[in-house]
Motif scaffolding. Structure first.
Motif, PDB file in Angstrom:
ATOM      1  N   ASP A 192     -14.077  40.056  95.438  1.00 32.88           N
ATOM      2  CA  ASP A 192     -13.956  41.315  94.712  1.00 32.88           C
ATOM      3  C   ASP A 192     -15.026  41.332  93.627  1.00 32.88           C
ATOM      4  O   ASP A 192     -14.913  40.650  92.606  1.00 32.88           O
ATOM      5  CB  ASP A 192     -12.558  41.437  94.104  1.00 32.88           C
ATOM      6  N   VAL A 193     -16.073  42.103  93.845  1.00 32.65           N
ATOM      7  CA  VAL A 193     -17.221  42.127  92.932  1.00 32.65           C
ATOM      8  C   VAL A 193     -16.814  42.598  91.543  1.00 32.65           C
ATOM      9  O   VAL A 193     -17.345  42.138  90.535  1.00 32.65           O
ATOM     10  CB  VAL A 193     -18.323  43.060  93.506  1.00 32.65           C
ATOM     11  N   SER A 194     -15.803  43.476  91.501  1.00 28.76           N
ATOM     12  CA  SER A 194     -15.480  44.108  90.213  1.00 28.76           C
ATOM     13  C   SER A 194     -14.901  43.118  89.200  1.00 28.76           C
ATOM     14  O   SER A 194     -14.821  43.439  88.012  1.00 28.76           O
ATOM     15  CB  SER A 194     -14.496  45.263  90.430  1.00 28.76           C
ATOM     16  N   VAL A 195     -14.454  41.958  89.619  1.00 33.13           N
ATOM     17  CA  VAL A 195     -13.898  41.008  88.643  1.00 33.13           C
ATOM     18  C   VAL A 195     -14.943  40.002  88.152  1.00 33.13           C
ATOM     19  O   VAL A 195     -14.638  39.161  87.285  1.00 33.13           O
ATOM     20  CB  VAL A 195     -12.663  40.230  89.183  1.00 33.13           C
ATOM     21  N   ALA A 199     -13.420  24.396  92.078  1.00 32.03           N
ATOM     22  CA  ALA A 199     -14.792  23.966  92.391  1.00 32.03           C
ATOM     23  C   ALA A 199     -15.494  24.998  93.263  1.00 32.03           C
ATOM     24  O   ALA A 199     -16.684  25.283  93.084  1.00 32.03           O
ATOM     25  CB  ALA A 199     -14.755  22.606  93.096  1.00 32.03           C
ATOM     26  N   SER A 200     -14.775  25.575  94.193  1.00 34.85           N
ATOM     27  CA  SER A 200     -15.405  26.502  95.128  1.00 34.85           C
ATOM     28  C   SER A 200     -15.949  27.748  94.436  1.00 34.85           C
ATOM     29  O   SER A 200     -16.848  28.407  94.945  1.00 34.85           O
ATOM     30  CB  SER A 200     -14.416  26.910  96.216  1.00 34.85           C
ATOM     31  N   VAL A 201     -15.411  28.055  93.255  1.00 37.37           N
ATOM     32  CA  VAL A 201     -15.874  29.232  92.527  1.00 37.37           C
ATOM     33  C   VAL A 201     -17.364  29.118  92.213  1.00 37.37           C
ATOM     34  O   VAL A 201     -18.108  30.102  92.238  1.00 37.37           O
ATOM     35  CB  VAL A 201     -15.048  29.423  91.233  1.00 37.37           C
ATOM     36  N   LEU A 202     -17.822  27.900  91.923  1.00 38.81           N
ATOM     37  CA  LEU A 202     -19.225  27.706  91.552  1.00 38.81           C
ATOM     38  C   LEU A 202     -20.176  28.029  92.707  1.00 38.81           C
ATOM     39  O   LEU A 202     -21.368  28.239  92.500  1.00 38.81           O
ATOM     40  CB  LEU A 202     -19.451  26.278  91.064  1.00 38.81           C
ATOM     41  N   ASP A 203     -19.650  28.043  93.923  1.00 40.14           N
ATOM     42  CA  ASP A 203     -20.491  28.362  95.083  1.00 40.14           C
ATOM     43  C   ASP A 203     -20.600  29.869  95.315  1.00 40.14           C
ATOM     44  O   ASP A 203     -21.343  30.315  96.182  1.00 40.14           O
ATOM     45  CB  ASP A 203     -19.900  27.724  96.349  1.00 40.14           C
ATOM     46  N   ASP A 204     -19.863  30.638  94.549  1.00 41.27           N
ATOM     47  CA  ASP A 204     -19.849  32.092  94.746  1.00 41.27           C
ATOM     48  C   ASP A 204     -21.246  32.667  94.503  1.00 41.27           C
ATOM     49  O   ASP A 204     -21.832  32.495  93.424  1.00 41.27           O
ATOM     50  CB  ASP A 204     -18.839  32.708  93.761  1.00 41.27           C
ATOM     51  N   VAL A 205     -21.778  33.346  95.507  1.00 41.88           N
ATOM     52  CA  VAL A 205     -23.146  33.867  95.414  1.00 41.88           C
ATOM     53  C   VAL A 205     -23.280  34.860  94.259  1.00 41.88           C
ATOM     54  O   VAL A 205     -24.278  34.876  93.540  1.00 41.88           O
ATOM     55  CB  VAL A 205     -23.533  34.555  96.750  1.00 41.88           C
ATOM     56  N   GLN A 206     -22.259  35.656  94.071  1.00 40.75           N
ATOM     57  CA  GLN A 206     -22.287  36.653  93.001  1.00 40.75           C
ATOM     58  C   GLN A 206     -22.461  35.998  91.635  1.00 40.75           C
ATOM     59  O   GLN A 206     -23.099  36.555  90.742  1.00 40.75           O
ATOM     60  CB  GLN A 206     -20.964  37.448  92.998  1.00 40.75           C
ATOM     61  N   TYR A 245     -25.829  35.694  83.218  1.00 41.56           N
ATOM     62  CA  TYR A 245     -24.850  35.479  82.153  1.00 41.56           C
ATOM     63  C   TYR A 245     -23.958  34.270  82.431  1.00 41.56           C
ATOM     64  O   TYR A 245     -23.306  33.747  81.534  1.00 41.56           O
ATOM     65  CB  TYR A 245     -23.957  36.717  81.973  1.00 41.56           C
ATOM     66  N   PHE A 246     -23.917  33.886  83.695  1.00 49.51           N
ATOM     67  CA  PHE A 246     -23.001  32.806  84.049  1.00 49.51           C
ATOM     68  C   PHE A 246     -23.577  31.416  83.731  1.00 49.51           C
ATOM     69  O   PHE A 246     -22.837  30.458  83.546  1.00 49.51           O
ATOM     70  CB  PHE A 246     -22.651  32.908  85.537  1.00 49.51           C
ATOM     71  N   ASN A 247     -24.896  31.333  83.664  1.00 49.45           N
ATOM     72  CA  ASN A 247     -25.521  30.024  83.507  1.00 49.45           C
ATOM     73  C   ASN A 247     -25.029  29.230  82.295  1.00 49.45           C
ATOM     74  O   ASN A 247     -24.628  28.068  82.452  1.00 49.45           O
ATOM     75  CB  ASN A 247     -27.047  30.183  83.462  1.00 49.45           C
ATOM     76  N   PRO A 248     -25.007  29.815  81.105  1.00 49.79           N
ATOM     77  CA  PRO A 248     -24.546  29.018  79.959  1.00 49.79           C
ATOM     78  C   PRO A 248     -23.096  28.587  80.082  1.00 49.79           C
ATOM     79  O   PRO A 248     -22.687  27.575  79.498  1.00 49.79           O
ATOM     80  CB  PRO A 248     -24.724  29.967  78.767  1.00 49.79           C
ATOM     81  N   VAL A 249     -22.324  29.350  80.865  1.00 49.76           N
ATOM     82  CA  VAL A 249     -20.904  29.039  81.013  1.00 49.76           C
ATOM     83  C   VAL A 249     -20.690  27.888  81.988  1.00 49.76           C
ATOM     84  O   VAL A 249     -19.860  26.995  81.783  1.00 49.76           O
ATOM     85  CB  VAL A 249     -20.147  30.298  81.515  1.00 49.76           C
ATOM     86  N   ARG A 250     -21.502  27.939  83.046  1.00 47.75           N
ATOM     87  CA  ARG A 250     -21.291  27.014  84.163  1.00 47.75           C
ATOM     88  C   ARG A 250     -21.173  25.546  83.716  1.00 47.75           C
ATOM     89  O   ARG A 250     -20.292  24.815  84.160  1.00 47.75           O
ATOM     90  CB  ARG A 250     -22.459  27.147  85.140  1.00 47.75           C
ATOM     91  N   ASP A 251     -22.059  25.145  82.812  1.00 50.17           N
ATOM     92  CA  ASP A 251     -22.116  23.727  82.458  1.00 50.17           C
ATOM     93  C   ASP A 251     -20.908  23.254  81.662  1.00 50.17           C
ATOM     94  O   ASP A 251     -20.627  22.070  81.572  1.00 50.17           O
ATOM     95  CB  ASP A 251     -23.383  23.460  81.650  1.00 50.17           C
ATOM     96  N   LYS A 252     -20.197  24.208  81.085  1.00 51.34           N
ATOM     97  CA  LYS A 252     -19.050  23.823  80.257  1.00 51.34           C
ATOM     98  C   LYS A 252     -17.741  23.754  81.047  1.00 51.34           C
ATOM     99  O   LYS A 252     -16.709  23.373  80.498  1.00 51.34           O
ATOM    100  CB  LYS A 252     -18.859  24.867  79.135  1.00 51.34           C
ATOM    101  N   LEU A 253     -17.795  24.171  82.287  1.00 54.29           N
ATOM    102  CA  LEU A 253     -16.545  24.282  83.050  1.00 54.29           C
ATOM    103  C   LEU A 253     -16.080  22.951  83.618  1.00 54.29           C
ATOM    104  O   LEU A 253     -16.889  22.121  84.040  1.00 54.29           O
ATOM    105  CB  LEU A 253     -16.715  25.271  84.217  1.00 54.29           C
ATOM    106  N   CYS A 254     -14.790  22.736  83.640  1.00 55.30           N
ATOM    107  CA  CYS A 254     -14.198  21.648  84.413  1.00 55.30           C
ATOM    108  C   CYS A 254     -13.781  22.221  85.766  1.00 55.30           C
ATOM    109  O   CYS A 254     -13.325  23.351  85.851  1.00 55.30           O
ATOM    110  CB  CYS A 254     -12.948  21.097  83.728  1.00 55.30           C
ATOM    111  N   THR A 255     -13.938  21.437  86.794  1.00 53.42           N
ATOM    112  CA  THR A 255     -13.567  21.942  88.118  1.00 53.42           C
ATOM    113  C   THR A 255     -12.560  21.014  88.774  1.00 53.42           C
ATOM    114  O   THR A 255     -12.389  19.863  88.394  1.00 53.42           O
ATOM    115  CB  THR A 255     -14.797  22.069  89.037  1.00 53.42           C
TER     116      THR A 255
END
Lengths: 338, 338, 338, 338
Positions: B35-38, B61-68, B74-84
């Protein structure tokens, strides 16, 4: 470690059993009125309780005026040993250890009405009537009553609803209104003799929930779910479930499905200000009175249930009565490869 | 003094509120897939939780593979802080203080499936989907999440059912079968792709209660009463009522009304020995599997509910969702003197 | 004088009676398969028709291969006198004066399927099976068949629905699709093995009427109103009423009540363009096939009913079957003054 | 050649259209009472019919006493041109070519009651009221009435039920009882103000069919299936279907599903000899009267329907009113992949 560990307590219905603090000494016996067939069982039971079990036996004073009993020679030795009381006059609180009903659901509804606070355990014999609330058969009553006196039985705590009518123009609530009426089955608000649809506003915990346009509204206990509510389309709820059922009667709206809300809510019912006519309220089918615009009916669950003694256990008794009284899912079995 | 004083405890639904033992530090965020809108709300929420609230944020973990997401700067700075974590591989027990869902009932069902024992409190935003289980609107999410973190909120404890399939020929229960599957809405036994009516035997606490001849049977939680069960004709039960609902699907018998039984019973469902065909069982609409003659399905209420955070309170949230999702008793008002 | 005088013609159901143009000479006998208990009645009936009544008796060719019959010495003298036919190969049109069925509703459904245009009168013996369509008891069959041959009987004309599947990509309709399939009970469009809700568009006389979101949709004859449709919640319609019934199966919408439309309309059913999955269509419970997006199903009432011979009359037969097969309004009578 | 060829005649609902034998000259206009909002449209319509269309216009004599009209200067020129009649006194038969109703279902029910035999075609404007029977909008009434006068319109023939109360002790039927009352929606037999369940015996064509134990019984036309009957759980029947619907009101029996019987039957309803209380009968919600033990109510379909002019056509009008008045299957659409 978890910050908040959410765990629920789930009660096993089989765990509700009768436990006497001390051996029961006094018993109230209620019999169906205007039914000749219960006269002899009534006398047999009283004799046995008095002379065999040496119990203190209460009956209603008006029973002694029953012509059928007066002319019955077997009743004479019993009569003198009986304690009597008058409804609305003598206080039965703390005097009765348990209750025996002879004659169908009506007797249990009556027993319930006698005790507006704590109710002693009730053992109800159906005597051939429809027995939703009266699971016991009278044959071999001695063995069955003895088991109950010894405490070897399961209980169903049947919740009751406290109903208070608040009149628009009453400055202060009078005492009777304040304490309200307890119902075991249901309180009904309907159009009464009016030909017009009712317009009834329903509030839960002070919030306006919906407006009923139709013949009326049933607020019932789980016990009452198999009475008027089931005729109006409700699902059937086991009497041990702590809940209140709200069922519309012939609603004009196709989507007005019955609902089941938690036991702890307060319901308020009012005739809508723009209703064409007043409504009528009745309690377990009795005490019908008008509800005018501005009046309201408050309903909460009472903390005083009717402890109803099971013939077998909570589950078996209920499903037996569904099959017996409502023919629930009784069907002809399809043959194989038909 | 009374021999036995029967008094019930009645819980006020308003009394169930969230209380943190210590300030919550870790949060699991689940978003609707495909769902692109989220996407943008998801990034906004993660950023705010990480950089404003300094929380430990978990995602799958699979969320990080989402192409969108990959292509979103905007997602880049967030990505590194996430626990999966990976479903079925990493253990989340005791690691998560609370859960935020973005995207309708499906995300909450998924959150429920991740926690087979105690579940952290869940805050669900409906993001425009049908929101029976997702009462929050995303606009001004910061204020709403802050209120939750401060503990100023009401909770609905949504009970779940533990479902165990016991195979006829399994000498010993394998581990997975033994622990069973937890459902938040319902477990369904139906005829699956078979054209023949099901013949299903229902047992309660070991007693044979009835046989279902029809398309099948739904065993649901109160939460599930407004899902498949309501489509099959059931009354609607508030999620706080401790009960299990049994609803037949297109029963051949006219009198097979749905029933509501106490939370503490054990149900067993078996294909009747004389059934023409097998049956199929599915759990919250997933994991469909065949149930052959001799196999059985056991259902009990789990002690681990899903603590679902209310947008307003237990009562308002439920009635709002009835009106919004099911158009319950929505009708055109009749004019006066029409 | 009135400009336009509006008067309706109302047909008395009792006026529909069997009238032979000439004495019936040929009879088709259909027996239930895989049921040993009908073997002897079958032989008895054939013998009597051939040797007593001197009729031309047809049976299906495959019947002669039945092991139970081959080994039955009573069958030998009968065998040589029989005419046979093969389904889908031999044309029965104009060869059969009337039909006798031995064995429940299935045999009548089968008889119906053999005649895609005009159907000879059918006399159906239920042989102990569920007998909605088979009102006759076999005991004293001679007297009953003789009455029918003499024309002293009431008839129910059971309407059928002509169902045509139109494939999206078929340039021209093939012959079989064009003529369609006739159903006596119902045509069902449902989600089949799919776990997703169906999204089905319903058109009447070319107009989009509504969209079904749920397990599916039943389009039934009045005869079929007491079959699958009644299980899905429909009212029950006497087979003589010229109407088509549309019943949703577990609709997601609370307000989707079944509807009854005039016999003369054309219905069209399509999978919604935005449906998540395809649908499946089946005809009287058989010939299941997939209905993809773009395909459509057209349903109209056929002018060729099944003339079903009554055991008593149209009204008595129907209410007897409601009581017998569906336990319609069977209840324990309440005692007076209970 | 076939012995008996069974073919049915199936009427296309689209074939029922209004045809004038000669141009219509006289019109009866009925307006809703006690509704100020219809005063001006009423005057506008009358003026246009009289001065533009040169028609003979009838109104009820009592209308002229309406204070709202008396004080309206626009009404003066119209008043003198009007023909008047008094209900129950003047005979309208053969005087009226067609009828125009202003103001919802009530006006059409009233129009029906004025014509106990043949009814002229009725064109009904809903004027903002619930419009099941009143499909026309008043804006641009000139064009719409002109179309009707020219005969370019579809008709729905709404069947009516003839109801005759036969008193136990009446030696001979009085004239009014004999001719009976015609209802357009339904005749209801219920418990009235009595708190006890009704016990009502139902006969079809002289045969005892069943006994109703509950709040009562509704016998309705297809038109009435969307009135009280639908509130009591009935399926909805298009008004062109020739049938009579029987719907129990809150029946004590779980299996008492509504039934639909052919138009040609005669129903008889009696209070059961062993009933605890009498019953009450009302006709289209009016003329309530007591039905004592021994009295009976006979119901048959009248040959005089109400020819109701369609705004569009039979099918569109009906489904529009289902959506508009009953919100039939109105639901929020589920999003894809939710």
């Amino acid at each position: 470690m978890k910050n908040v560990a959410m765990v629920m307590t789930i009660q096993d219905p089989a765990s509700q059993r009768l436990t006497w603090n001390k051996p029961p000494l006094s018993v109230l016996v209620i019999k169906k009125v205007q039914d000749v067939s219960v006269i002899q069982p009534f006398i047999d039971l009283l004799s046995w309780l008095i002379f065999e079990k040496r119990m203190v036996v209460f009956v209603e004073a008006s029973v002694l005026d029953d012509v059928q009993l007066k002319n019955n020679t077997y009743f004479n030795p019993v009569r003198d040993k009986l304690c009597t009381f008058k409804e609305g006059k003598d206080d039965l609180t703390d005097k009765i250890d348990f209750i025996i009903c002879l004659g169908g659901d009506g007797t249990l509804l009556y027993a319930s009405s006698l005790f507006q606070q704590s109710v002693p355990p009730v053992m109800a014999f159906h005597m051939g009537s429809l027995g939703f609330l009266a699971p016991f058969e009278f044959a071999n009553f001695q063995g069955q009553v003895t088991s109950v006196l010894e405490g070897h039985v399961a209980l169903t705590l049947r919740s009751r609803l406290r109903c208070i009518v608040v009149r628009k123009n009453s400055d202060s609530l009078d005492k009777k209104s304040h304490s309200g009426v307890l119902v075991l089955n249901e309180v009904v608000v309907d159009r009464g003799p009016s030909p017009y649809l009712s317009n009834i506003d329903l509030f839960l915990d002070g919030k306006h929930i919906t407006t009923v346009q139709g013949d009326g509204l049933i607020v019932s206990t789980p016990t009452g779910s198999t009475a008027y509510a089931v005729a109006a389309g409700a699902s059937m709820i086991h009497p041990s479930v702590p809940a209140i059922m709200v069922t519309p009667i012939c609603p004009h709206s196709l989507s007005f499905r019955p609902i089941v809300v938690p036991a702890g809510v307060e319901l308020k019912i009012m005739v809508s200000p723009d209703a064409r006519s007043t409504a009528w309220v009745s309690f377990d089918g009795r005490h019908q009175q008008e509800l005018k615009v501005g009046d309201s009916l408050k309903v909460t669950m009472s903390i005083y249930p009717v402890p109803s003694i099971c013939a077998q256990d909570q589950i078996s008794d209920w499903f037996d009565s569904l099959a017996e009284c409502l023919h629930w899912n009784v069907r002809r079995k399809q043959r194989q490869f038909d």
